[in-house]
Design an enzyme around this catalytic site. Sequence first.
Site, PDB file in Angstrom:
ATOM      1  N   LYS A  24       0.845  -1.208   0.000  1.00 25.75           N
ATOM      2  CA  LYS A  24       0.000   0.000   0.000  1.00 25.75           C
ATOM      3  C   LYS A  24       0.876   1.254   0.000  1.00 25.75           C
ATOM      4  O   LYS A  24       0.587   2.212  -0.711  1.00 25.75           O
ATOM      5  CB  LYS A  24      -0.899  -0.026   1.243  1.00 25.75           C
ATOM      6  CG  LYS A  24      -1.459   1.310   1.659  1.00 25.75           C
ATOM      7  CD  LYS A  24      -2.393   1.192   2.832  1.00 25.75           C
ATOM      8  CE  LYS A  24      -1.853   1.619   4.173  1.00 25.75           C
ATOM      9  NZ  LYS A  24      -1.378   2.976   4.354  1.00 25.75           N
ATOM     10  N   ASN A  25       1.949   1.208   0.815  1.00 21.59           N
ATOM     11  CA  ASN A  25       2.733   2.424   1.008  1.00 21.59           C
ATOM     12  C   ASN A  25       3.755   2.685  -0.096  1.00 21.59           C
ATOM     13  O   ASN A  25       4.495   3.662  -0.038  1.00 21.59           O
ATOM     14  CB  ASN A  25       3.389   2.410   2.392  1.00 21.59           C
ATOM     15  CG  ASN A  25       2.322   2.519   3.484  1.00 21.59           C
ATOM     16  OD1 ASN A  25       1.173   2.862   3.190  1.00 21.59           O
ATOM     17  ND2 ASN A  25       2.689   2.222   4.715  1.00 21.59           N
ATOM     18  N   ARG A  98      -3.590  10.268   3.837  1.00 23.41           N
ATOM     19  CA  ARG A  98      -2.433  11.172   3.921  1.00 23.41           C
ATOM     20  C   ARG A  98      -1.875  11.481   2.535  1.00 23.41           C
ATOM     21  O   ARG A  98      -1.006  12.334   2.400  1.00 23.41           O
ATOM     22  CB  ARG A  98      -1.306  10.490   4.705  1.00 23.41           C
ATOM     23  CG  ARG A  98      -1.696   9.884   6.007  1.00 23.41           C
ATOM     24  CD  ARG A  98      -1.787  10.857   7.123  1.00 23.41           C
ATOM     25  NE  ARG A  98      -0.593  11.662   7.264  1.00 23.41           N
ATOM     26  CZ  ARG A  98      -0.558  12.829   7.908  1.00 23.41           C
ATOM     27  NH1 ARG A  98      -1.641  13.315   8.446  1.00 23.41           N
ATOM     28  NH2 ARG A  98       0.572  13.501   8.014  1.00 23.41           N
ATOM     29  N   CYS A 122      -4.608   7.299   9.756  1.00 22.83           N
ATOM     30  CA  CYS A 122      -4.894   6.681  11.046  1.00 22.83           C
ATOM     31  C   CYS A 122      -4.580   7.605  12.203  1.00 22.83           C
ATOM     32  O   CYS A 122      -3.631   8.381  12.152  1.00 22.83           O
ATOM     33  CB  CYS A 122      -4.060   5.414  11.175  1.00 22.83           C
ATOM     34  SG  CYS A 122      -4.639   4.116  10.089  1.00 22.83           S
ATOM     35  N   ASP A 312       4.754  -0.383  12.090  1.00 23.79           N
ATOM     36  CA  ASP A 312       3.536  -1.067  11.617  1.00 23.79           C
ATOM     37  C   ASP A 312       3.546  -2.568  11.919  1.00 23.79           C
ATOM     38  O   ASP A 312       2.526  -3.231  11.815  1.00 23.79           O
ATOM     39  CB  ASP A 312       3.386  -0.866  10.101  1.00 23.79           C
ATOM     40  CG  ASP A 312       3.402   0.593   9.745  1.00 23.79           C
ATOM     41  OD1 ASP A 312       2.345   1.206   9.691  1.00 23.79           O
ATOM     42  OD2 ASP A 312       4.507   1.146   9.551  1.00 23.79           O
ATOM     43  N   VAL A 334       8.283   5.766  16.874  1.00 21.55           N
ATOM     44  CA  VAL A 334       7.927   6.438  15.610  1.00 21.55           C
ATOM     45  C   VAL A 334       6.649   7.265  15.757  1.00 21.55           C
ATOM     46  O   VAL A 334       6.596   8.432  15.342  1.00 21.55           O
ATOM     47  CB  VAL A 334       7.795   5.417  14.456  1.00 21.55           C
ATOM     48  CG1 VAL A 334       7.430   6.113  13.154  1.00 21.55           C
ATOM     49  CG2 VAL A 334       9.094   4.635  14.293  1.00 21.55           C
TER      50      VAL A 334
HETATM   51  N1  EPU Z   1       6.559  13.836  11.209  1.00 22.52           N
HETATM   52  C1  EPU Z   1       6.623  15.148  11.604  1.00 22.52           C
HETATM   53  N2  EPU Z   1       6.446  16.125  10.641  1.00 22.52           N
HETATM   54  C2  EPU Z   1       6.218  15.826   9.341  1.00 22.52           C
HETATM   55  C3  EPU Z   1       6.166  14.466   8.947  1.00 22.52           C
HETATM   56  C4  EPU Z   1       6.328  13.490   9.904  1.00 22.52           C
HETATM   57  O1  EPU Z   1       6.828  15.458  12.790  1.00 22.52           O
HETATM   58  O2  EPU Z   1       6.065  16.747   8.523  1.00 22.52           O
HETATM   59  C5  EPU Z   1       6.705  12.769  12.224  1.00 22.52           C
HETATM   60  C6  EPU Z   1       5.397  11.990  12.425  1.00 22.52           C
HETATM   61  O3  EPU Z   1       4.523  12.669  13.280  1.00 22.52           O
HETATM   62  C7  EPU Z   1       5.891  10.666  12.984  1.00 22.52           C
HETATM   63  C8  EPU Z   1       7.238  10.507  12.286  1.00 22.52           C
HETATM   64  O4  EPU Z   1       7.617  11.784  11.779  1.00 22.52           O
HETATM   65  O5  EPU Z   1       6.092  10.776  14.366  1.00 22.52           O
HETATM   66  C9  EPU Z   1       7.249   9.502  11.158  1.00 22.52           C
HETATM   67  O6  EPU Z   1       6.252   9.830  10.218  1.00 22.52           O
HETATM   68  P1  EPU Z   1       6.437   9.523   8.661  1.00 22.52           P
HETATM   69  O7  EPU Z   1       6.375  10.808   7.923  1.00 22.52           O
HETATM   70  O8  EPU Z   1       7.633   8.662   8.491  1.00 22.52           O
HETATM   71  O9  EPU Z   1       5.145   8.678   8.364  1.00 22.52           O
HETATM   72  P2  EPU Z   1       4.152   8.815   7.128  1.00 22.52           P
HETATM   73  O10 EPU Z   1       4.891   9.054   5.878  1.00 22.52           O
HETATM   74  O11 EPU Z   1       3.030   9.735   7.487  1.00 22.52           O
HETATM   75  C10 EPU Z   1       4.240   6.304   6.424  1.00 22.52           C
HETATM   76  C11 EPU Z   1       3.228   5.215   6.276  1.00 22.52           C
HETATM   77  C12 EPU Z   1       2.806   4.721   7.647  1.00 22.52           C
HETATM   78  C13 EPU Z   1       4.039   4.217   8.379  1.00 22.52           C
HETATM   79  C14 EPU Z   1       5.096   5.317   8.443  1.00 22.52           C
HETATM   80  C15 EPU Z   1       6.395   4.862   9.067  1.00 22.52           C
HETATM   81  C16 EPU Z   1       2.092   5.826   4.252  1.00 22.52           C
HETATM   82  C17 EPU Z   1       0.862   6.303   3.585  1.00 22.52           C
HETATM   83  N3  EPU Z   1       2.064   5.736   5.566  1.00 22.52           N
HETATM   84  O12 EPU Z   1       3.568   7.351   7.125  1.00 22.52           O
HETATM   85  O13 EPU Z   1       1.932   3.629   7.429  1.00 22.52           O
HETATM   86  O14 EPU Z   1       3.685   3.825   9.669  1.00 22.52           O
HETATM   87  O15 EPU Z   1       5.379   5.811   7.125  1.00 22.52           O
HETATM   88  O16 EPU Z   1       6.933   3.791   8.359  1.00 22.52           O
HETATM   89  O17 EPU Z   1       3.088   5.505   3.605  1.00 22.52           O
HETATM   90  C18 EPU Z   1       0.036   2.327   7.731  1.00 22.52           C
HETATM   91  O18 EPU Z   1       0.268   1.814   6.639  1.00 22.52           O
HETATM   92  O19 EPU Z   1      -0.845   1.897   8.519  1.00 22.52           O
HETATM   93  C19 EPU Z   1       0.793   3.487   8.171  1.00 22.52           C
HETATM   94  C20 EPU Z   1       0.419   4.279   9.175  1.00 22.52           C
END
Ligand code: EPU
Length: 441
Positions: A24-25, A98, A122, A312, A334
Amino acid sequence: MTEHILRVHGGFPLHGKVRVRGAKNLVSKAMVAALLGHAPSRLRNVPDIADVRIVTGLLEAHGVSVRDGDQPGELILDPSRVDRAEAVEVEAHAGVSRIPILFCGPLLHRLGHAFIPDLGGCNIGGRPIDFHLEALRQFGAIIEKTPEGMHLYAPQRLRGTQILLPYPSVGATEQVLLTAVCADGVTELRNAAIEPEIIDLIAVLQKMGAIISVHTDRVIRITGVEQLGGYTHSALADRIEVASWASTALATKGDIFVHGAKQIDMMTFLNIFRQVGGAFEVGDDGIRFWHPGGELRAMPLETDVHPGFMTDWQQPLVVALTQASGLSIIHETVYEKRLGFTEALVAMGATIQLYRECLGGTPCRFGQQNFLHSAVISGPAKLRAAELEIPDLRGGFSYLVAALAAEGTSTVYGVDLIYRGYENFLDKLQSLGAHVEQARA
Ligand code: EPU
């Protein structure tokens, strides 16, 4: 919408074979990347999940045609008529995903303007987008916030820049990649995320004509090009789903072969799985996971960015750890609120205590911030059936695992959320011998 409810008659080991398709990601990001091309792209191994439908809707709102290819799980994305979307069409996707934030760079390159609605996803932490916005500003984008969302403008071609992420965020790294590939000049990204899904996205972009090099110490350099073409790509397997089925096998004392699972992306998980007492066997076309009998062993576990133990993977494995002998210590580094789902496990009979301190590992960003982000699990605990309301995608799947492991009939509400990330999960459960049936409110 009719709420989906599942009745789960638990206490039976699950046996059999499931097939896991593209992550998915990665799939959702590769679909956005197609927007950057000046020729159609072909994405293969695409799972039939709600998130793919959401991104399809957003792409179509911007004039990209998305249709099924000849083979199952193939999408053809044609960006030859990219256009500004009606705000209402974009707003229709507000609060559910997102992914819209990743449309910024590609839309700025194609149209000079982007409108991004309020984001969803989420509820596992604050999930700010400050890193994304700061990076986009550094490329030269102008951002105007309005009550319904954000308008972004690129008065001239975006320019390459030097970006240091405060934390190796997956989404912010993807934002930089999708923007830098067509920016003028070189971008150097430091403290980048290097998850396998990111490397696969880089492979997609390279196929389109991008110039991206990955260096040691989380440094990625991107040399912008004038124009990109299309790609043909088969998405890497969903390593979160693989771990979810592996944890299901362990928690239910079962035996599941996960077709499509790849060892190389699962190594960190496999080490922990083995230390907990699970057995696995890697084959050419997948990995078999099973409970070999005897006691499971409690473990200290800390989630981290790649190559650490994925956040995850934590939730489904925690369910299996409730069955391990001794004290397991979990440190979630995380997302600050990713242990909230344990409350329901406690109601089912698990012994889990949450802590604000960083337990068992390196101090993390959340240690001084009052978040309950560490847990001590005392096992083994006999799980009881319960009424469960699904809180988020991975937590939700974990509730199903708990319900399958618990003797008696559980009722699980809000199952719709699981369809965001797990293809045909009900059919898969039934094919593994789970006693589950759908009910409606
Ligand atoms: N963060 C910030 N500021 C930002 C961006 C992120 O503070 O501008 C923080 C977040 O709050 C968090 C940390 O950085 O504490 C990591 O967030 P990240 O940006 O890495 O996560 P994401 O890109 O929003 C993706 C996956 C998530 C997965 C995470 C970590 C997608 C759509 N989502 O989220 O997947 O947990 O990376 O690997 O790719 C899921 O599939 O259920 C899911 C939540």
